[in-house]
Write an enzyme that holds these catalytic residues in place. Structure first.
Site, PDB file in Angstrom:
ATOM      1  N   GLU A   1      -2.718   1.489  11.943  1.00  0.00           N
ATOM      2  CA  GLU A   1      -4.199   2.163  11.583  1.00  0.00           C
ATOM      3  C   GLU A   1      -4.297   3.070  10.542  1.00  0.00           C
ATOM      4  OE1 GLU A   1      -5.364   1.921  16.385  1.00  0.00           O
ATOM      5  OE2 GLU A   1      -6.332   3.268  15.057  1.00  0.00           O
TER       6      GLU A   1
ATOM      7  N   ILE B   1      -8.671   0.422   2.860  1.00  0.00           N
ATOM      8  CA  ILE B   1      -8.093   0.601   4.316  1.00  0.00           C
ATOM      9  C   ILE B   1      -8.804  -0.020   5.234  1.00  0.00           C
ATOM     10  CG2 ILE B   1      -7.084   2.375   5.910  1.00  0.00           C
ATOM     11  CD1 ILE B   1      -5.880   2.516   3.155  1.00  0.00           C
TER      12      ILE B   1
ATOM     13  N   GLU C   1       7.305  -7.305  -6.067  1.00  0.00           N
ATOM     14  CA  GLU C   1       6.460  -7.452  -5.137  1.00  0.00           C
ATOM     15  C   GLU C   1       6.131  -8.862  -4.692  1.00  0.00           C
ATOM     16  OE1 GLU C   1       3.387  -4.481  -7.151  1.00  0.00           O
ATOM     17  OE2 GLU C   1       2.601  -5.307  -5.438  1.00  0.00           O
TER      18      GLU C   1
ATOM     19  N   ASN D   1       1.222  -6.169   4.387  1.00  0.00           N
ATOM     20  CA  ASN D   1       0.733  -5.384   3.418  1.00  0.00           C
ATOM     21  C   ASN D   1       1.787  -5.267   2.262  1.00  0.00           C
ATOM     22  OD1 ASN D   1      -1.223  -4.113   1.338  1.00  0.00           O
ATOM     23  ND2 ASN D   1      -0.052  -1.966   2.150  1.00  0.00           N
TER      24      ASN D   1
ATOM     25  N   GLY E   1      -5.261 -10.608  -8.600  1.00  0.00           N
ATOM     26  CA  GLY E   1      -4.532 -11.590  -7.396  1.00  0.00           C
ATOM     27  C   GLY E   1      -3.286 -12.207  -8.050  1.00  0.00           C
ATOM     28  N   SER E   2      -2.529 -11.332  -8.567  1.00  0.00           N
ATOM     29  CA  SER E   2      -1.129 -11.929  -8.893  1.00  0.00           C
ATOM     30  C   SER E   2      -0.179 -12.003  -7.760  1.00  0.00           C
ATOM     31  CB  SER E   2      -0.404 -11.138 -10.050  1.00  0.00           C
ATOM     32  OG  SER E   2      -0.224  -9.892  -9.333  1.00  0.00           O
ATOM     33  N   ASN E   3      -0.465 -11.366  -6.460  1.00  0.00           N
ATOM     34  CA  ASN E   3       0.368 -11.450  -5.379  1.00  0.00           C
ATOM     35  C   ASN E   3      -0.153 -12.818  -4.786  1.00  0.00           C
ATOM     36  OD1 ASN E   3       2.193  -9.192  -4.621  1.00  0.00           O
ATOM     37  ND2 ASN E   3       0.654  -8.116  -5.571  1.00  0.00           N
TER      38      ASN E   3
ATOM     39  N   ASP F   1      -0.668   2.608   4.808  1.00  0.00           N
ATOM     40  CA  ASP F   1       0.807   2.209   4.280  1.00  0.00           C
ATOM     41  C   ASP F   1       1.640   3.064   5.205  1.00  0.00           C
ATOM     42  OD1 ASP F   1      -0.302   3.106   0.742  1.00  0.00           O
ATOM     43  OD2 ASP F   1      -0.389   1.396   1.856  1.00  0.00           O
TER      44      ASP F   1
ATOM     45  N   HIS G   1       3.068  -3.159  -0.908  1.00  0.00           N
ATOM     46  CA  HIS G   1       2.842  -1.651  -1.810  1.00  0.00           C
ATOM     47  C   HIS G   1       3.956  -1.421  -2.878  1.00  0.00           C
ATOM     48  CE1 HIS G   1       1.231   2.507  -2.186  1.00  0.00           C
ATOM     49  NE2 HIS G   1       2.423   2.727  -2.345  1.00  0.00           N
TER      50      HIS G   1
END
Ligand code: GRF
Length: 204
Positions: A146, A91, A178, A106, A11-13, A149, A108
């Site tokens: 859908e 996903i 990020e 999102n 959970g660093s983001n 990435d 990545h």
């Protein structure tokens, strides 16, 4: 604007988003944090900041539909305006994506479309980058469609891969990017500065 943040691990983001909200850099609140893994440390980060949080583990549900219902109901219950996948290693089903069409972001850890898609997540990405002998990698923040990435790209930033880099040093360098890019993208969305024209995201 209310965020719903989906996590799978450390959970660093998520922490970057929490810090940006707490310092008022990000004019939003995190309504709920949902993890697809029990015991994800990110759930502790939410609790430390009095943010409602829970694990929704797929194996606790008989069908994908029931899992999707639970996920959608949580997000609707907390009146989430933007869903943020922050180190979320699963996903989303088409039904979830379409329920929040154009409102899922999102992050990545590569320059999509390189080293992205099914099977490319977490450190697997950086291992593939190092094995390939890449001179550059980086981070991407994109809208979720859908695919895996494959949604329209909002922000990207490159990171130089040094000869001395290993899995840990490269993943740490990229994680730092990020954090910054994810906060910026959410902030631009909150300010209404993102428009999408096909595959192209324009920042007003
Ligand atoms: C990291 O590998 C990051 O690159 C990716 O998810 C993983 C964990 O992130 N986005 P976090 O620390 O749980 O936010």
């Amino acid at each position: 604007m209310t965020l719903g943040v989906l996590i799978s691990g450390n959970g660093s983001n998520l922490q970057a988003l929490i810090d940006a909200v707490n310092t008022k850099y990000l004019a939003a609140q995190i309504g709920v944090v949902l993890s697809n893994q029990d015991g994800a440390y990110g759930l502790n980060r939410a609790a430390q900041n009095n943010i409602p949080a829970k694990a929704l583990v797929k194996s606790d549900f008989v069908t994908q539909d029931e899992f999707d219902d639970a996920l959608i109901n949580e997000l609707l219950e907390y009146k989430v305006d933007l869903v943020v996948l922050a180190g979320f290693l699963s996903i989303l089903s088409a039904r979830v994506v379409n329920t929040f069409k154009g409102r899922i972001i999102n992050v990545h850890p590569s320059l999509i479309p390189a080293f992205s898609g099914k099977g490319f997540y977490g450190k697997k990405v950086h291992k593939a980058v190092l094995d390939y002998g890449m001179k550059l990698s980086g981070a991407t923040v994109h809208f979720v469609d859908e695919g895996a990435d494959t949604g329209p790209i909002i922000l990207q930033e490159a990171v130089v891969v040094e000869e001395s880099d290993d899995l840990d040093s490269l993943s740490q360098k990229i994680l730092t990017v990020e954090h910054r890019l994810l906060v910026e993208a959410v902030r631009l969305f909150a300010q209404g500065k993102l428009t999408v024209d096909g595959r192209k995201v324009k920042v007003l």
